[in-house]
Motif scaffolding. Structure first.
Motif, PDB file in Angstrom:
ATOM      1  N   ARG A  86       0.700  -1.140   0.053  1.00 39.29           N
ATOM      2  CA  ARG A  86      -0.077  -0.060   0.033  1.00 39.29           C
ATOM      3  C   ARG A  86       0.789   1.200  -0.072  1.00 39.29           C
ATOM      4  O   ARG A  86       0.723   2.242  -0.786  1.00 39.29           O
ATOM      5  N   ALA A 148      -3.821   1.411  -9.670  1.00 39.42           N
ATOM      6  CA  ALA A 148      -4.628   2.056  -8.666  1.00 39.42           C
ATOM      7  C   ALA A 148      -4.223   3.550  -8.697  1.00 39.42           C
ATOM      8  O   ALA A 148      -5.267   4.357  -8.553  1.00 39.42           O
ATOM      9  N   GLU A 234      -7.552   5.310  -0.999  1.00 34.72           N
ATOM     10  CA  GLU A 234      -8.615   3.902  -1.122  1.00 34.72           C
ATOM     11  C   GLU A 234      -7.716   3.163  -2.179  1.00 34.72           C
ATOM     12  O   GLU A 234      -7.681   1.597  -2.038  1.00 34.72           O
ATOM     13  N   ALA A 235      -7.595   3.747  -3.233  1.00 41.07           N
ATOM     14  CA  ALA A 235      -6.851   2.833  -4.212  1.00 41.07           C
ATOM     15  C   ALA A 235      -5.713   2.184  -4.025  1.00 41.07           C
ATOM     16  O   ALA A 235      -5.495   0.888  -4.403  1.00 41.07           O
ATOM     17  N   GLN A 237      -4.992   0.738  -1.012  1.00 43.63           N
ATOM     18  CA  GLN A 237      -5.483  -0.524  -0.249  1.00 43.63           C
ATOM     19  C   GLN A 237      -6.059  -1.429  -1.430  1.00 43.63           C
ATOM     20  O   GLN A 237      -5.749  -2.611  -1.026  1.00 43.63           O
ATOM     21  N   TRP A 238      -6.638  -1.020  -2.386  1.00 43.01           N
ATOM     22  CA  TRP A 238      -7.217  -1.917  -3.331  1.00 43.01           C
ATOM     23  C   TRP A 238      -5.971  -2.720  -4.234  1.00 43.01           C
ATOM     24  O   TRP A 238      -5.950  -3.803  -4.445  1.00 43.01           O
ATOM     25  N   ALA A 242      -4.865  -6.316  -4.329  1.00 45.69           N
ATOM     26  CA  ALA A 242      -4.759  -7.369  -5.575  1.00 45.69           C
ATOM     27  C   ALA A 242      -3.186  -7.803  -5.623  1.00 45.69           C
ATOM     28  O   ALA A 242      -3.198  -8.928  -6.006  1.00 45.69           O
TER      29      ALA A 242
END
Length: 265
Positions: A86, A148, A234-235, A237-238, A242
């Motif tokens: 992250r 992201a 937030e991206a 974290q995504w 992934a």
């Protein structure tokens, strides 16, 4: 002139009010390592309040602009867990935000690979000049990953419709297509033509008052709306989810082993 930081991954040359920044990891097609991200951010911070620096020209050594993120950094982050992914991802998003908002005119000169993170850097430039043979693309989904930090800036640059097509196919395209999409402003046929176009653009920029340009850029960006820090957080974290998931592990391993991932027949 503010003191420029010492850099191992960048070449810096300042003359005539123009700072030329060359990504200098040619063995990896200038892949964006965490160190390179940190050095670029330090350079931007060093010149931010210096109006004697009128323009920044960003290019790559060895015939390539930037082939994206450094897979080796991702491999070392794996040992540290999800938080490391992250933070690695979010640091690049911070670079894109800072490059987007730098008061100087940011010009990118694009050759060879302009992929992933390199694509993102092109999208935050004020003026983009491309070789006709440059290869653009968002390869993340073909590696089981997501673009992201890059995606919001690509959407802002070329619109949602085209970004959906490019991000969901990992399609590659050349300089002419990049110009059609509105990603780049000029496409040239060879290195000499690129240099001549850059000289012409710089002459135009240097006719403009530096503080007026800085404030005009701020106004234009505010008028267009910005990718938000909350979304980029937030991206990140995504992205971490992934890259640590089954597809991310398989995709990055396949890349390093030079084989197709299991979802490709």
């Amino acid at each position: 002139m503010s003191g420029l930081p010492d850099c191992q991954t960048l070449l810096l040359e300042l003359h005539g009010g123009v700072l030329h920044i060359t990504l200098n990891r040619p063995d990896s097609r200038n892949a964006m390592s965490l160190q390179m991200v940190a050095e670029l951010r330090a350079v931007l911070a060093a010149v931010r309040d210096d109006r004697t620096v009128r323009a920044l020209v960003l290019s790559g050594a060895g015939g390539h602009f930037c082939a994206g993120g450094d897979i080796k950094d991702m491999a070392s982050a794996r040992a540290q867990g999800a938080d490391a992914y992250r933070e690695l991802n979010r640091a690049f998003g911070a670079l894109l935000e800072e490059a987007q908002h730098t008061p100087q005119v940011l010009i990118t000169v694009l050759q060879g690979a302009v992929l992933g993170g390199g694509f993102g850097l092109a999208c935050v430039s004020d003026i983009a000049i491309s070789d006709h043979k440059a290869q653009f693309g968002l390869p993340e989904t073909s590696l089981g990953l997501i673009p992201a930090q890059i995606a919001p800036f690509v959407v802002q640059r070329i619109g949602l419709t085209e970004t959906r097509r490019l991000a969901l196919t990992a399609a590659r395209f050349d300089g002419a297509e990049a110009q059609r999409l509105g990603l780049v402003h000029f496409v040239e046929q060879d290195a000499q033509a690129l240099a001549e176009r850059l000289d012409e653009v710089l002459q135009q920029v240097l006719r403009c008052a530096p503080e007026a340009n800085a404030m005009t850029k701020k106004l234009l960006l505010a008028s267009a709306g910005q990718p938000s820090s909350a979304l980029l957080n937030e991206a990140a974290q995504w992205f971490s989810a992934a890259v640590t998931g089954d597809e991310g592990i398989e995709g990055t391993m396949a890349f390093m082993q030079k084989r197709k991932p299991r979802w490709v027949s």
